[in-house]
Write an enzyme that holds these catalytic residues in place. Structure first.
Site, PDB file in Angstrom:
ATOM      1  CG  ASP A   1     -15.013   1.734 -92.960  1.00 27.43           C
ATOM      2  OD1 ASP A   1     -15.075   1.982 -91.736  1.00 27.43           O
ATOM      3  OD2 ASP A   1     -15.913   2.065 -93.763  1.00 27.43           O
TER       4      ASP A   1
ATOM      5  NE  ARG B   1     -21.678  10.948 -89.800  1.00 30.52           N
ATOM      6  CZ  ARG B   1     -20.655  10.298 -89.217  1.00 30.52           C
ATOM      7  NH1 ARG B   1     -20.876   9.439 -88.253  1.00 30.52           N
ATOM      8  NH2 ARG B   1     -19.419  10.516 -89.606  1.00 30.52           N
TER       9      ARG B   1
ATOM     10  CD  GLN C   1     -12.166   9.611 -91.799  1.00 30.43           C
ATOM     11  OE1 GLN C   1     -13.033   9.815 -90.968  1.00 30.43           O
ATOM     12  NE2 GLN C   1     -10.887   9.486 -91.491  1.00 30.43           N
TER      13      GLN C   1
ATOM     14  CG  HIS D   1     -16.929   9.851 -94.309  1.00 28.97           C
ATOM     15  ND1 HIS D   1     -17.309  11.099 -93.892  1.00 28.97           N
ATOM     16  CD2 HIS D   1     -16.494   9.198 -93.183  1.00 28.97           C
ATOM     17  CE1 HIS D   1     -17.116  11.195 -92.578  1.00 28.97           C
ATOM     18  NE2 HIS D   1     -16.617  10.067 -92.129  1.00 28.97           N
TER      19      HIS D   1
HETATM   20  N1  NVA Z   1     -18.302   2.889 -93.296  1.00 26.91           N
HETATM   21  C1  NVA Z   1     -18.515   3.406 -91.952  1.00 26.91           C
HETATM   22  C2  NVA Z   1     -17.735   4.655 -91.750  1.00 26.91           C
HETATM   23  C3  NVA Z   1     -17.858   5.234 -90.361  1.00 26.91           C
HETATM   24  C4  NVA Z   1     -17.133   6.532 -90.185  1.00 26.91           C
HETATM   25  C5  NVA Z   1     -19.983   3.614 -91.747  1.00 26.91           C
HETATM   26  O1  NVA Z   1     -20.642   4.175 -92.639  1.00 26.91           O
HETATM   27  O2  NVA Z   1     -20.497   3.218 -90.700  1.00 26.91           O
HETATM   28  N1   CP Z   2     -14.715   8.617 -88.865  1.00 22.92           N
HETATM   29  C1   CP Z   2     -15.905   9.117 -88.503  1.00 22.92           C
HETATM   30  O1   CP Z   2     -16.636   9.671 -89.298  1.00 22.92           O
HETATM   31  O2   CP Z   2     -16.214   8.922 -87.206  1.00 22.92           O
HETATM   32  P1   CP Z   2     -17.595   9.271 -86.502  1.00 22.92           P
HETATM   33  O3   CP Z   2     -18.613   8.272 -87.001  1.00 22.92           O
HETATM   34  O4   CP Z   2     -17.337   9.133 -85.038  1.00 22.92           O
HETATM   35  O5   CP Z   2     -17.994  10.664 -86.885  1.00 22.92           O
END
Ligand code: NVA
Ligand code: CP
Length: 327
Positions: A229, A106, A136, A133
């Site tokens: 989101d 990540r 997800q 992602h």
């Molecule tokens: N768009 C958000 C998704 C978090 C799971 C981010 O990248 O912070």
């Molecule tokens: N939805 C998601 O990826 O959550 P986290 O940032 O907690 O992993």
């Protein structure tokens, strides 16, 4: 059909059949878990989880799924490895690939996870980049299938910041699975042209539509799913909040939006969500701009139409399916 040995970096790399198989396999593994039937399909293997950004769901999903599959799991936090600072991505991939059977990453750019996969010699799984992602989306689609019994023909509306990882991946996933995708937002936040073009071509084959719409009434009419989101994603500067709120507040998911969609529509969010003032950042931003919530109001988030926690649980079952299929 086998995806053994393949990395899971973005949905563009997978056929609709492969994605569909992963979702069905996730449902099978979920059922086994619920019934307490062991499924240690990767006994004796080891995986490493590399996190350059924070996480609750993704980290825990990979860890629990790893243990359930019989694997050893190492977690490396944002400060816990040499990667990037003292060691190149290429060297890190070559080292980890000799010790582990699979690597989760990540972080920031999609290029990093692609480079890891190029040199690791073992499957690499994308646990979120700025662009995509993908794990997800599998969880989201399992949730939709559980609720509606199908994916094809579902009308999926994404509201808010559609040009980041969630908007991009949902557009790709919907195109692949024959789901009608609408990005309902200010035109500044539509996904980029190149990705849109690719998705339009995929959608032509699967028979779905991809629509970009600034008018909320038009977009949410006949929607089966309303999804959003956060408006400012991890890695973005906090200075952008003011502009985001000005431009995206018209696309907040609230009771009026859900009413327009109808009582059979469900609400989805990958989480974490700013739906009240019970978080440090949420409270600070809400107070500064005189709001009670940001991308979704609390009444929608906590309503019967909201499936967000089922969606969160499904992260674990779908990630388990990805690991068991690729290892
Ligand atoms: N768009 C958000 C998704 C978090 C799971 C981010 O990248 O912070
Ligand atoms: N939805 C998601 O990826 O959550 P986290 O940032 O907690 O992993």
């Amino acid at each position: 059909m086998s995806i053994k040995g393949k990395s899971f970096l973005k949905l563009l790399d997978f056929t609709p059949e492969e994605i569909s198989d992963l979702i069905d396999f996730s449902a099978e593994l979920k059922e086994k878990k619920k019934q307490g039937i062991p499924h240690r399909l990767c006994e004796g293997k080891n995986i490493v989880l590399l996190f350059e950004k924070a996480s609750t769901r993704t980290r825990c999903a990979f860890e629990v799924a790893g243990y359930d599959l019989g694997m050893g799991v190492t977690y490396l936090d944002p400060a816990g490895s040499q990667m990037g600072n003292k060691e190149s991505i290429e060297d890190t991939a070559k080292v980890l690939g000799r010790m582990y059977d699979g690597i989760e990453y990540r972080g920031f750019s999609q290029d990093i996870v692609e480079e890891l996969a190029k040199y690791a010699g073992v499957p690499v799984w994308n646990g979120l980049t700025d662009e995509f992602h993908p794990t997800q989306i599998l969880a989201d689609f399992l949730t939709i299938k559980e609720h509606f019994g199908k994916l094809k023909g579902i009308n999926f509306v994404f509201m808010g910041d559609a040009r980041f990882n969630m908007g991009n991946s949902l557009m790709v996933g919907c195109a692949k699975m024959g789901i009608n995708f609408t990005a309902c937002t200010n035109k500044k936040y539509f996904p980029n042209k190149e990705l849109t073009q690719k998705c339009l071509e995929i959608a032509k084959e699967t028979g779905s539509t991809i629509i970009f719409e600034e008018d909320v009434d038009k977009a949410v009419k006949n929607a089966d799913v309303i999804c959003t989101d956060v408006w400012v994603s991890m890695g973005e500067k906090k200075e952008v909040w003011k502009e985001r709120i000005e431009e995206l507040l018209p696309y907040q998911v609230n009771k009026e939006v859900m009413k327009k969609a109808g009582e059979n529509a469900i609400f989805m969010h990958c989480l974490p969500a700013f739906h009240d003032k019970k978080t440090t950042i949420g409270k600070q931003i809400c107070d500064e701009f005189g709001l009670e919530a940001l991308e979704v109001t609390d009444d929608v988030f906590t309503s019967k139409q909201s499936v967000v926690f089922q969606e969160a649980e499904n992260r674990m079952h779908t990630i388990k399916a990805v690991m068991a299929s690729t290892l």
